[in-house]
Scaffold this active site. Sequence first.
Site, PDB file in Angstrom:
ATOM      1  N   SER A  17      42.457  53.356  76.558  1.00  0.00           N
ATOM      2  CA  SER A  17      41.757  51.896  76.804  1.00  0.00           C
ATOM      3  C   SER A  17      42.682  50.665  76.661  1.00  0.00           C
ATOM      4  O   SER A  17      42.289  49.689  77.354  1.00  0.00           O
ATOM      5  CB  SER A  17      40.746  51.702  75.687  1.00  0.00           C
ATOM      6  OG  SER A  17      41.168  51.560  74.361  1.00  0.00           O
ATOM      7  N   GLY A  19      43.611  49.532  73.816  1.00  0.00           N
ATOM      8  CA  GLY A  19      43.615  49.069  72.439  1.00  0.00           C
ATOM      9  C   GLY A  19      44.646  50.234  71.521  1.00  0.00           C
ATOM     10  O   GLY A  19      45.047  51.068  71.972  1.00  0.00           O
ATOM     11  N   ASP A  21      43.838  52.193  68.877  1.00  0.00           N
ATOM     12  CA  ASP A  21      43.195  53.150  68.682  1.00  0.00           C
ATOM     13  C   ASP A  21      43.774  54.377  69.411  1.00  0.00           C
ATOM     14  O   ASP A  21      43.957  55.439  69.035  1.00  0.00           O
ATOM     15  CB  ASP A  21      41.786  52.972  68.240  1.00  0.00           C
ATOM     16  CG  ASP A  21      41.351  52.187  67.178  1.00  0.00           C
ATOM     17  OD1 ASP A  21      42.233  51.934  66.365  1.00  0.00           O
ATOM     18  OD2 ASP A  21      40.632  51.643  67.141  1.00  0.00           O
ATOM     19  N   SER A  22      43.397  54.147  70.613  1.00  0.00           N
ATOM     20  CA  SER A  22      43.474  55.257  71.651  1.00  0.00           C
ATOM     21  C   SER A  22      45.019  55.578  71.914  1.00  0.00           C
ATOM     22  O   SER A  22      45.531  56.628  72.175  1.00  0.00           O
ATOM     23  CB  SER A  22      42.728  55.027  73.096  1.00  0.00           C
ATOM     24  OG  SER A  22      43.269  53.837  73.722  1.00  0.00           O
ATOM     25  N   CYS A 106      26.724  54.121  76.354  1.00  0.00           N
ATOM     26  CA  CYS A 106      28.286  54.292  77.068  1.00  0.00           C
ATOM     27  C   CYS A 106      28.818  55.479  76.832  1.00  0.00           C
ATOM     28  O   CYS A 106      29.454  56.159  77.701  1.00  0.00           O
ATOM     29  CB  CYS A 106      28.894  53.164  76.594  1.00  0.00           C
ATOM     30  SG  CYS A 106      30.535  52.829  77.549  1.00  0.00           S
ATOM     31  N   GLY A 129      39.493  57.509  71.132  1.00  0.00           N
ATOM     32  CA  GLY A 129      39.869  56.861  69.763  1.00  0.00           C
ATOM     33  C   GLY A 129      38.907  56.552  68.683  1.00  0.00           C
ATOM     34  O   GLY A 129      39.063  55.707  67.918  1.00  0.00           O
ATOM     35  N   CYS A 201      30.774  47.118  74.732  1.00  0.00           N
ATOM     36  CA  CYS A 201      32.053  47.479  75.358  1.00  0.00           C
ATOM     37  C   CYS A 201      32.491  47.156  76.606  1.00  0.00           C
ATOM     38  O   CYS A 201      33.588  46.723  77.053  1.00  0.00           O
ATOM     39  CB  CYS A 201      32.084  49.231  75.336  1.00  0.00           C
ATOM     40  SG  CYS A 201      30.488  49.774  76.241  1.00  0.00           S
TER      41      CYS A 201
END
Length: 365
Positions: A17, A19, A21-22, A106, A129, A201
């Site tokens: 993404s 971000g 986390d991913s 989503c 993530g 999101c």
Amino acid sequence: MIDYNKIKDKKVALLLSGGVDSSVVLYELVRHGVHPDCFYIKIGPEEKEEWDCNSEEDLEMATSVAKKYDCKLEVVDCHKEYWSQVTKYTMEKVKAGFTPNPDVMCNRLIKFGAFDDKRGHDYDYIATGHYAQTEWIDGRKWLTTSPDPVKDQTDFLAQIYQWQLKKALFPIGHFMKEEVREIAERERLINAKRKDSQGICFLGNIDYNEYVRRYLGEQVGDIIELETGKKIGEHKGLWFHTIGQRKGLGLGGGPWFVVKKDVANNILYVSHGYDPETAYKKDFKIHGFDFLTEGITELPKRITFKIRHTPDYHPASVEVSTSEDGTPTFIIHSDEKIHGVAPGQFCVVYDEQHHKCYGSGEITI
């Protein structure tokens, strides 16, 4: 924990993404000898003018991280699917007076749905993530909670289909958020200090009420004090308010709490005072329950549950009844009174230890 030896020879798609986390997911996969193909899902917003969205920056970050680990990155356009499926779901629910959760849908319809239709079907696993885990228990794959109670996202995943859970990988699900940040900084990832995204999101920094206003407009109606029946103000549309809300009503002499919506007559009922009794419930029904684990069709008599994204789990007992169409309806009897129970919310059900997630159903009052 993921057994990476079992997936080294499998095809893995990573939803990257932009971000932190991913991005740490990509580091974890590569560190364990798995080189995934990375995909950036493009979903919106629908119009660009005056809509402040982070999508360009997201894609730049994702591109940089994929390049760092010598993985290819492909942009997958799920814009039409998002706005035709998730937005339609959201607006229909909001207009009917319910409290929907677009993020939940989503995951089912886009991240593990439309993406799989377009590209994911070529892969054995789809990694994300999310702060969640999966475990094989007695030969069945379960969605299980993250050790980080604040970041745990099993509630957002509780509506995915069983076949989607089978393909899901959550490589950072066993970490605390601070650990993920530490890894990102240690590995000098470009987005190590980037703030987490907030809100729904697909909206980026777009105001949710403005988004709803563009689709549904305004519909002025009365605000009535529940106890007295007295009109104390006007609202601009029931869809701008949720059960349990106590901010943004524009009423003097507060606090005031939204306790009820009369959709047919366009009336918003409020109650005066702090945490009014009328805003609490112990018993409510859930229908359309989506069991996450294949072969599991019943809930235990004792459970824990969530109705919103918080670290708190509520203990309860479950009663089973049969609806008019013959499908089972679960009645949740909470041990404690719950604030802000609203129709249209998802009730996410866990075992007593809030470890295994059974799935979720939609609340009816």
